[in-house]
Design a protein around this motif. Structure first.
Motif, PDB file in Angstrom:
ATOM      1  N   ALA A   4       1.248  -0.973  -0.336  1.00 49.58           N
ATOM      2  CA  ALA A   4      -0.030   0.140  -0.300  1.00 49.58           C
ATOM      3  C   ALA A   4       0.797   1.037   0.355  1.00 49.58           C
ATOM      4  N   LEU A   5       2.120   1.103   0.320  1.00 52.96           N
ATOM      5  CA  LEU A   5       2.821   2.444   0.758  1.00 52.96           C
ATOM      6  C   LEU A   5       3.726   2.014  -0.635  1.00 52.96           C
ATOM      7  N   TRP A   6       4.221   1.374  -1.300  1.00 54.22           N
ATOM      8  CA  TRP A   6       4.383   1.248  -2.284  1.00 54.22           C
ATOM      9  C   TRP A   6       3.669   2.099  -3.479  1.00 54.22           C
ATOM     10  N   ILE A   7       2.182   1.595  -3.199  1.00 55.04           N
ATOM     11  CA  ILE A   7       1.431   2.137  -4.264  1.00 55.04           C
ATOM     12  C   ILE A   7       1.046   3.535  -5.015  1.00 55.04           C
ATOM     13  N   GLY A   8       0.878   3.835  -3.456  1.00 54.49           N
ATOM     14  CA  GLY A   8       1.042   5.367  -2.520  1.00 54.49           C
ATOM     15  C   GLY A   8       2.059   6.290  -3.008  1.00 54.49           C
ATOM     16  N   ALA A   9       3.137   6.208  -3.209  1.00 56.61           N
ATOM     17  CA  ALA A   9       3.817   6.179  -3.590  1.00 56.61           C
ATOM     18  C   ALA A   9       4.174   7.280  -4.899  1.00 56.61           C
ATOM     19  N   VAL A  10       4.049   5.494  -5.855  1.00 58.15           N
ATOM     20  CA  VAL A  10       4.213   5.423  -7.241  1.00 58.15           C
ATOM     21  C   VAL A  10       2.924   6.671  -7.206  1.00 58.15           C
ATOM     22  N   SER A  11       2.385   6.717  -6.942  1.00 55.20           N
ATOM     23  CA  SER A  11       0.654   7.115  -7.791  1.00 55.20           C
ATOM     24  C   SER A  11       0.599   8.959  -7.268  1.00 55.20           C
ATOM     25  N   THR A  12       1.681   9.479  -5.911  1.00 56.39           N
ATOM     26  CA  THR A  12       1.780  10.138  -5.476  1.00 56.39           C
ATOM     27  C   THR A  12       3.125  11.140  -6.526  1.00 56.39           C
ATOM     28  N   LEU A  13       4.225  10.564  -6.739  1.00 56.45           N
ATOM     29  CA  LEU A  13       4.835  11.177  -7.633  1.00 56.45           C
ATOM     30  C   LEU A  13       4.871  10.961  -9.211  1.00 56.45           C
ATOM     31  N   SER A  14       4.103   9.924  -9.972  1.00 63.62           N
ATOM     32  CA  SER A  14       3.309  10.790 -10.830  1.00 63.62           C
ATOM     33  C   SER A  14       2.797  11.189 -11.134  1.00 63.62           C
ATOM     34  N   ALA A  15       1.912  11.430 -10.071  1.00 66.49           N
ATOM     35  CA  ALA A  15       0.568  12.653 -10.263  1.00 66.49           C
ATOM     36  C   ALA A  15       1.478  14.033 -10.565  1.00 66.49           C
ATOM     37  N   TYR A  16       2.553  13.796  -9.676  1.00 63.67           N
ATOM     38  CA  TYR A  16       3.417  15.278  -9.153  1.00 63.67           C
ATOM     39  C   TYR A  16       3.923  15.776 -10.386  1.00 63.67           C
ATOM     40  N   LEU A  17       4.912  14.480 -10.720  1.00 65.15           N
ATOM     41  CA  LEU A  17       5.974  14.699 -12.425  1.00 65.15           C
ATOM     42  C   LEU A  17       4.638  14.746 -13.775  1.00 65.15           C
ATOM     43  N   SER A  18       3.380  14.308 -13.467  1.00 67.27           N
ATOM     44  CA  SER A  18       2.501  14.798 -14.693  1.00 67.27           C
ATOM     45  C   SER A  18       1.994  16.374 -14.590  1.00 67.27           C
ATOM     46  N   GLY A  19       1.568  16.968 -13.311  1.00 62.78           N
ATOM     47  CA  GLY A  19       1.413  17.698 -12.987  1.00 62.78           C
ATOM     48  C   GLY A  19       2.602  18.769 -13.121  1.00 62.78           C
TER      49      GLY A  19
END
Length: 151
Positions: free
Chosen positions: A7-22
């Protein structure tokens, strides 16, 4: 424990991808994404819808409802004392009202390019400058008198 780490890994990946795309999208302006070089510095101004009565043999046969969009240089538009919008509406009304080639039964054969060119040329002549670059048709419909009486 394994599910917590997943769950931590999925949260970190989705947060990082949202930040980078934004971050990537904010560095690109909207004009870079959508505008062509020809349209840079141009504003699109919309006219109000006009209703033009079509009269033949002294009787109203129906109404043409039309709305146009025109392109104009944005810096020129800001410098104008009088905006071209009333002139575009007036010239459109005059061109449609006096046009004897409109076939009420079959508007698909109407030469809309000739109409938009006539409006553009007449507006530029009245404003005594090449202000309006193009006229686009937003709406162009004919409503017969019989349909209007039912409303």
């Amino acid at each position: 424990m394994r599910y917590a780490l997943l769950a931590l890994w999925i949260g970190a990946v989705s947060t990082l991808s949202a930040y980078l795309s934004g971050h990537w999208m904010n560095n690109k302006s909207f004009t870079e994404l959508s505008a062509s070089p020809m349209q840079e510095g141009m504003d699109f101004e919309k006219t109000r819808a006009i209703s033009v009565p079509m009269i033949t043999d002294g009787k109203v046969r129906g109404y043409v409802v039309a709305q146009f969009v025109y392109t104009i240089d944005s810096t020129t538009l800001k410098e104008l004392a009088i905006p071209p919008n009333p002139f575009v509406v007036d010239e459109a009304f005059r061109a449609i009202f006096t046009d004897k080639t409109i076939d009420f039964e079959d508007l698909k054969h109407y030469d809309i390019d000739a109409l938009t060119t006539l409006i553009k040329d007449n507006v530029n002549a009245r404003m005594q400058a090449q202000l309006v670059h193009d006229i686009l048709v937003e709406e162009f419909s004919f409503f017969p008198e019989s349909a209007i009486n039912k409303i």
